[in-house]
Design a protein around this motif. Sequence first.
Motif, PDB file in Angstrom:
ATOM      1  N   LYS A 114       0.842  -1.190   0.000  1.00  0.00           N
ATOM      2  CA  LYS A 114       0.000   0.000   0.000  1.00  0.00           C
ATOM      3  C   LYS A 114       0.882   1.248   0.000  1.00  0.00           C
ATOM      4  O   LYS A 114       2.059   1.196   0.369  1.00  0.00           O
ATOM      5  N   PRO A 115       0.324   2.393  -0.378  1.00  0.00           N
ATOM      6  CA  PRO A 115       1.065   3.652  -0.281  1.00  0.00           C
ATOM      7  C   PRO A 115       1.298   4.034   1.176  1.00  0.00           C
ATOM      8  O   PRO A 115       0.501   3.691   2.070  1.00  0.00           O
ATOM      9  N   ALA A 116       2.402   4.745   1.409  1.00  0.00           N
ATOM     10  CA  ALA A 116       2.728   5.207   2.757  1.00  0.00           C
ATOM     11  C   ALA A 116       3.597   6.448   2.648  1.00  0.00           C
ATOM     12  O   ALA A 116       4.025   6.830   1.554  1.00  0.00           O
ATOM     13  N   GLU A 117       3.849   7.075   3.779  1.00  0.00           N
ATOM     14  CA  GLU A 117       4.769   8.200   3.851  1.00  0.00           C
ATOM     15  C   GLU A 117       5.781   7.926   4.946  1.00  0.00           C
ATOM     16  O   GLU A 117       5.433   7.375   5.997  1.00  0.00           O
ATOM     17  N   ILE A 118       7.033   8.309   4.715  1.00  0.00           N
ATOM     18  CA  ILE A 118       8.072   8.098   5.709  1.00  0.00           C
ATOM     19  C   ILE A 118       9.155   9.149   5.529  1.00  0.00           C
ATOM     20  O   ILE A 118       9.407   9.615   4.409  1.00  0.00           O
ATOM     21  N   SER A 119       9.795   9.539   6.615  1.00  0.00           N
ATOM     22  CA  SER A 119      10.885  10.512   6.539  1.00  0.00           C
ATOM     23  C   SER A 119      12.179   9.788   6.162  1.00  0.00           C
ATOM     24  O   SER A 119      12.610   8.871   6.864  1.00  0.00           O
ATOM     25  N   ILE A 120      12.762  10.194   5.051  1.00  0.00           N
ATOM     26  CA  ILE A 120      14.044   9.633   4.599  1.00  0.00           C
ATOM     27  C   ILE A 120      15.117  10.710   4.632  1.00  0.00           C
ATOM     28  O   ILE A 120      16.206  10.505   5.166  1.00  0.00           O
ATOM     29  N   LEU A 121      14.810  11.880   4.067  1.00  0.00           N
ATOM     30  CA  LEU A 121      15.709  13.018   4.082  1.00  0.00           C
ATOM     31  C   LEU A 121      15.167  14.086   5.028  1.00  0.00           C
ATOM     32  O   LEU A 121      14.001  14.052   5.416  1.00  0.00           O
ATOM     33  N   LYS A 122      15.993  15.021   5.384  1.00  0.00           N
ATOM     34  CA  LYS A 122      15.559  16.115   6.249  1.00  0.00           C
ATOM     35  C   LYS A 122      14.498  16.938   5.539  1.00  0.00           C
ATOM     36  O   LYS A 122      14.658  17.299   4.379  1.00  0.00           O
ATOM     37  N   GLY A 123      13.410  17.195   6.223  1.00  0.00           N
ATOM     38  CA  GLY A 123      12.333  17.983   5.637  1.00  0.00           C
ATOM     39  C   GLY A 123      11.083  17.158   5.438  1.00  0.00           C
ATOM     40  O   GLY A 123      10.724  16.319   6.280  1.00  0.00           O
ATOM     41  N   ALA A 124      10.420  17.372   4.322  1.00  0.00           N
ATOM     42  CA  ALA A 124       9.123  16.746   4.063  1.00  0.00           C
ATOM     43  C   ALA A 124       9.250  15.231   3.974  1.00  0.00           C
ATOM     44  O   ALA A 124      10.271  14.705   3.491  1.00  0.00           O
ATOM     45  N   PRO A 125       8.229  14.495   4.447  1.00  0.00           N
ATOM     46  CA  PRO A 125       8.248  13.033   4.305  1.00  0.00           C
ATOM     47  C   PRO A 125       8.134  12.640   2.836  1.00  0.00           C
ATOM     48  O   PRO A 125       7.636  13.398   1.998  1.00  0.00           O
ATOM     49  N   THR A 126       8.583  11.425   2.547  1.00  0.00           N
ATOM     50  CA  THR A 126       8.597  10.905   1.182  1.00  0.00           C
ATOM     51  C   THR A 126       7.462   9.919   0.990  1.00  0.00           C
ATOM     52  O   THR A 126       7.248   9.033   1.824  1.00  0.00           O
ATOM     53  N   ARG A 127       6.734  10.061  -0.102  1.00  0.00           N
ATOM     54  CA  ARG A 127       5.686   9.100  -0.438  1.00  0.00           C
ATOM     55  C   ARG A 127       6.327   7.861  -1.054  1.00  0.00           C
ATOM     56  O   ARG A 127       7.136   7.954  -1.989  1.00  0.00           O
ATOM     57  N   VAL A 128       5.937   6.700  -0.546  1.00  0.00           N
ATOM     58  CA  VAL A 128       6.520   5.436  -0.981  1.00  0.00           C
ATOM     59  C   VAL A 128       5.417   4.398  -1.142  1.00  0.00           C
ATOM     60  O   VAL A 128       4.260   4.639  -0.796  1.00  0.00           O
ATOM     61  N   LEU A 129       5.792   3.239  -1.649  1.00  0.00           N
ATOM     62  CA  LEU A 129       4.965   2.039  -1.571  1.00  0.00           C
ATOM     63  C   LEU A 129       5.633   1.103  -0.578  1.00  0.00           C
ATOM     64  O   LEU A 129       6.862   1.009  -0.531  1.00  0.00           O
ATOM     65  N   ARG A 130       4.831   0.367   0.183  1.00  0.00           N
ATOM     66  CA  ARG A 130       5.417  -0.426   1.264  1.00  0.00           C
ATOM     67  C   ARG A 130       4.669  -1.731   1.461  1.00  0.00           C
ATOM     68  O   ARG A 130       3.442  -1.788   1.354  1.00  0.00           O
ATOM     69  N   TYR A 131       5.446  -2.791   1.762  1.00  0.00           N
ATOM     70  CA  TYR A 131       4.883  -4.045   2.247  1.00  0.00           C
ATOM     71  C   TYR A 131       4.778  -3.978   3.766  1.00  0.00           C
ATOM     72  O   TYR A 131       5.710  -3.537   4.454  1.00  0.00           O
ATOM     73  N   GLN A 132       3.661  -4.458   4.295  1.00  0.00           N
ATOM     74  CA  GLN A 132       3.478  -4.577   5.740  1.00  0.00           C
ATOM     75  C   GLN A 132       2.969  -5.980   6.042  1.00  0.00           C
ATOM     76  O   GLN A 132       1.926  -6.384   5.522  1.00  0.00           O
ATOM     77  N   ALA A 133       3.707  -6.727   6.848  1.00  0.00           N
ATOM     78  CA  ALA A 133       3.321  -8.099   7.193  1.00  0.00           C
ATOM     79  C   ALA A 133       2.812  -8.155   8.626  1.00  0.00           C
ATOM     80  O   ALA A 133       3.322  -7.472   9.514  1.00  0.00           O
ATOM     81  N   THR A 134       1.791  -8.984   8.835  1.00  0.00           N
ATOM     82  CA  THR A 134       1.229  -9.215  10.166  1.00  0.00           C
ATOM     83  C   THR A 134       1.148 -10.712  10.401  1.00  0.00           C
ATOM     84  O   THR A 134       0.569 -11.449   9.589  1.00  0.00           O
ATOM     85  N   LEU A 135       1.738 -11.170  11.498  1.00  0.00           N
ATOM     86  CA  LEU A 135       1.741 -12.593  11.811  1.00  0.00           C
ATOM     87  C   LEU A 135       0.388 -13.023  12.376  1.00  0.00           C
ATOM     88  O   LEU A 135      -0.127 -12.430  13.320  1.00  0.00           O
ATOM     89  N   ILE A 136      -0.204 -14.038  11.761  1.00  0.00           N
ATOM     90  CA  ILE A 136      -1.465 -14.619  12.242  1.00  0.00           C
ATOM     91  C   ILE A 136      -1.186 -15.872  13.064  1.00  0.00           C
ATOM     92  O   ILE A 136      -1.788 -16.090  14.115  1.00  0.00           O
ATOM     93  N   LYS A 137      -0.256 -16.681  12.582  1.00  0.00           N
ATOM     94  CA  LYS A 137       0.086 -17.922  13.262  1.00  0.00           C
ATOM     95  C   LYS A 137       1.559 -18.202  13.030  1.00  0.00           C
ATOM     96  O   LYS A 137       2.055 -18.061  11.911  1.00  0.00           O
ATOM     97  N   GLY A 138       2.264 -18.609  14.093  1.00  0.00           N
ATOM     98  CA  GLY A 138       3.662 -18.960  13.944  1.00  0.00           C
ATOM     99  C   GLY A 138       4.501 -18.474  15.103  1.00  0.00           C
ATOM    100  O   GLY A 138       4.016 -17.757  15.990  1.00  0.00           O
ATOM    101  N   PRO A 139       5.776 -18.831  15.108  1.00  0.00           N
ATOM    102  CA  PRO A 139       6.660 -18.466  16.225  1.00  0.00           C
ATOM    103  C   PRO A 139       6.858 -16.961  16.343  1.00  0.00           C
ATOM    104  O   PRO A 139       6.838 -16.226  15.346  1.00  0.00           O
ATOM    105  N   VAL A 140       7.084 -16.496  17.570  1.00  0.00           N
ATOM    106  CA  VAL A 140       7.445 -15.104  17.807  1.00  0.00           C
ATOM    107  C   VAL A 140       8.750 -14.809  17.059  1.00  0.00           C
ATOM    108  O   VAL A 140       9.673 -15.613  17.061  1.00  0.00           O
ATOM    109  N   GLY A 141       8.818 -13.652  16.419  1.00  0.00           N
ATOM    110  CA  GLY A 141      10.015 -13.294  15.659  1.00  0.00           C
ATOM    111  C   GLY A 141       9.942 -13.677  14.198  1.00  0.00           C
ATOM    112  O   GLY A 141      10.881 -13.394  13.443  1.00  0.00           O
ATOM    113  N   THR A 142       8.838 -14.318  13.781  1.00  0.00           N
ATOM    114  CA  THR A 142       8.686 -14.658  12.368  1.00  0.00           C
ATOM    115  C   THR A 142       8.592 -13.409  11.507  1.00  0.00           C
ATOM    116  O   THR A 142       9.117 -13.367  10.387  1.00  0.00           O
TER     117      THR A 142
END
Length: 546
Positions: free
Chosen positions: A77-105
């Motif tokens: 999905k689209p996101a914003e994050i600070s990479i350089l000093k000043g305005a945040p940068t618009r990016v695309l990003r993967y975000q994973a959420t663990l449903i089942k499995g060992p801690v630290g997966t």
Amino acid sequence: MTKFNQSRRRFLTQSGVGLVTLTTLPRLADAMESMRMGGGMGMGMHSGSGEIAYPKLSPNKANPLFHPDVELDLVCKPAEISILKGAPTRVLRYQATLIKGPVGTVVDIPHSYLGSIIRLQKGQKVRVNFHNGLSQASVVHWHGLHVPQMMDGHPQYAIDSGETWVYEFEVMNRANMNIYHPHPHGATAKQVYLGLAGALIVNDEEEAALELPSGEYEIPLVIQDKQFDSENQLTYSPSMHQRMAGMTGEKILVNGQANFHLDVASRAYRLRVMNGSTSRIYKMAWDDGMPMTVIGVDGGLLEQPETRPYVMLAPGERLDVWADFSGRNEGTQLALKSLAFSGVLPKMGMNHGGLAVGSEYPICTIKVTRKVSDNHKLPTNLSKMPRYRIDETANPNNPLPIGISESPMSMLLNGRAYEFNNPLPTERVKMGSVQLLEIFHAHGEMNKRGGGMGGMGGMSMSMAHPIHLHGQQFEIMSRSISGDTTDYDTVSEGFIDSGLKDTVLVMPMERVKIIKPFHDFKGLFLYHCHNLEHEDMGMMREFSVE
């Protein structure tokens, strides 16, 4: 300067891993640019192949008979994050959420747009529910993993905005570091450039027995280059010149951060390095002359460590580096650099200014901030690898060709642009076979070995290509070079060819022989240039495993 601070250290401990122009033939290139602006070749300029009409498929659903050990949701999905000093940068990003499995997966990288780190064990059954939150189609390729065709991220399985595709597979790889990234035909480079990439690490018992540095002492370093505008936004609209050479940026990022700095203790570290750039090639070395000690490559650990003055790293390749800072005084500083080299781009006007490919520049800086007495000893023997001899292949005297040809109009493999499900005779392979392949520059080799090879550009257009083969990893058997070796000599000591690979850098006028098994799975498995601008231009073909 970006510091590797306490929040990162907590992340490392929790996860069990630290994370770390072409102006050749200018009139022809200008003509190509005019054609592109006029719409002459369509989006992605697929080397004359045009848009690919894939059959519309219903998204894959969860199999009720598949019982995963690990299940996670993965959203792009689209996101914003600070990479350089000043305005945040618009990016695309993967975000994973663990449903089942060992801690630290699943662990997020602090202050980074890069995808969550996914850590798996060999033998685990895995389900990934991929949700497309983009405004365009996308698909996930598990770069380096040996999985069935439907789970490999072939572009025919790209899903539209708002849809979900369920990936289910067993982890068959030995311990290694892999990449997950998008693979929609004609749009891969831009989606990766804007942020869609992540690390997937596999562990196994053989690796665990070595007790290599882990936790905060195991640092993945994902190296990328980006171009920013005056408002800190990523710019990706490559000209035809840039498509031919590959899009490069002026700012080097490590783990999604500019001016990356790492504080270390006076002991050994394990650096898991990935080239996440779309086209830039790196010649990695320590600025103080300390040798580079490599313990693994794409397909996992080597049999024994190898020491080189520098190591080459092309897009899609990974390195496992042993970095021993013991004996250094507190306050000691050093840098990981890319050294100068030549020959990867055509001779005439190869760069467009800025941070030139093949120039020398820093990648990141390191400072010893803690003096410690504990340390790890570098193992003499690391692993046992499966090996094949050429006489054990199905075709010892007739290698399957992968012929590279370039011209101002196209980038081709075996004389063809990408076509869906239309393999050449040499691209049809029997499942269960082990094949000898030869990758080479095909200029002048017209109509050889069933492929109509060659290219109007000839030597004037010849450049280096990182060739990536989906499916099982391969062994590099030999390299040979013809003609003047002056440029080749600037990189030749940096190839680590003793381990298992899925991506190999092939220099101009070089021939590389590899042995690749085609076991377990039938279907269409891609091979392509991992200069992602070239891939999007159609420098991609399919093996039909039958």
